[in-house]
Enzyme design. Structure first.
Site, short mmCIF file in Angstrom:
data_model
loop_
_atom_site.label_atom_id
_atom_site.label_comp_id
_atom_site.label_asym_id
_atom_site.label_seq_id
_atom_site.Cartn_x
_atom_site.Cartn_y
_atom_site.Cartn_z
N TRP A 1 -2.00 10.70 3.96
CA TRP A 1 -2.88 10.32 2.85
C TRP A 1 -2.62 11.32 1.73
CZ3 TRP A 1 -6.86 10.16 7.12
CH2 TRP A 1 -7.02 8.85 7.60
N ASP B 1 0.88 -1.16 0.00
CA ASP B 1 0.00 0.00 0.00
C ASP B 1 0.92 1.22 0.00
OD1 ASP B 1 -2.39 1.59 0.44
OD2 ASP B 1 -1.76 1.74 2.53
N LEU B 2 0.39 2.41 -0.20
CA LEU B 2 1.20 3.62 -0.23
C LEU B 2 0.99 4.48 1.02
CD1 LEU B 2 0.74 4.63 -3.98
CD2 LEU B 2 2.59 3.28 -2.95
N ASP B 3 -0.23 5.00 1.20
CA ASP B 3 -0.52 5.93 2.29
C ASP B 3 -0.39 5.24 3.64
OD1 ASP B 3 -1.07 7.82 0.36
OD2 ASP B 3 -3.24 7.59 0.50
N SER C 1 -2.94 0.70 -4.19
CA SER C 1 -3.46 1.81 -3.39
C SER C 1 -4.86 2.17 -3.86
CB SER C 1 -2.55 3.03 -3.53
OG SER C 1 -3.10 4.14 -2.86
N ARG C 2 -5.73 2.50 -2.88
CA ARG C 2 -7.11 2.88 -3.18
C ARG C 2 -7.27 4.39 -3.27
NH1 ARG C 2 -11.08 1.76 0.32
NH2 ARG C 2 -9.74 2.27 2.05
#
Length: 194
Positions: free
Chosen positions: A20, A11-13, A69-70
């Protein structure tokens, strides 16, 4: 030698960076003359300090890395990967709103890697639970000072990588934020020691 995953997905954030990208900072981003990455307002943005070491270690072990990532700030997330020079580690990127399950299904289609040969790092339990239903190995990234266990790598077989205030762990953990001891070694767990 320990079994390695065929794909590590991050994931990124709040996994690679402490914010975020769609709410806490203001894209577009740029690199200043001092080398710092800044947002539109000039606010410096940074990675978690251990990120490069973890990605470098995975690369040295020849484990491909992907992003899932969402975020709705697709352009900003990709821009940060490039400005932080992380794009060289990520062979695939699934960055768009929606379910992480969709991200993983697309990664499986692109790579041919079965879910059980992937490992997933994320800070949100809901994502971990969704993706775990596919059969992926998953690791919950959580800032927890109580996880500062022995520095001896042989005493922590469930750790992928550890920092002073966080741990990347492999294998199933029902309530990872409540577990302060490593899980016992299992044939199913991936192990990567830095």
């Amino acid at each position: 030698m320990a079994r390695l995953p065929k794909l590590a997905v991050f994931d990124l954030d709040y996994t690679l960076w402490p914010f975020w990208v769609d709410t806490h900072v203001d894209p577009p981003f740029h690199k200043g003359s001092d080398g710092a990455v800044r947002d539109r307002r000039g606010q410096a943005v940074r990675l978690y300090p251990e990120v490069r070491d973890v990605l470098e270690r995975l690369q040295s072990l020849e484990v491909p890395v992907a992003a899932a990532s969402r975020t709705g700030e697709i352009e900003g997330a990709n821009q940060l990967l490039e400005l932080f020079d992380l794009d060289r580690y990520f062979v695939h990127r699934e960055i768009y709103p929606g379910s992480k399950v969709t991200h993983f299904e697309r990664l499986r289609q692109k790579t041919g890697v079965v879910f059980s040969e992937m490992i997933f790092f994320d800070d949100e339990k809901r994502n971990i639970l969704d993706v775990s239903k596919l059969g992926t190995e998953r690791s919950y990234l959580h800032p927890c000072p109580e996880w500062n266990e022995s520095p001896n790598p042989n005493s922590r077989p469930g750790d992928i990588c550890k920092g002073p205030r966080w741990a990347l762990r492999s294998g199933p953990v029902d309530e990872p934020h409540l577990k302060h001891k490593t899980e016992r070694k299992s044939r199913r767990h991936f192990q990567v020691y830095l």
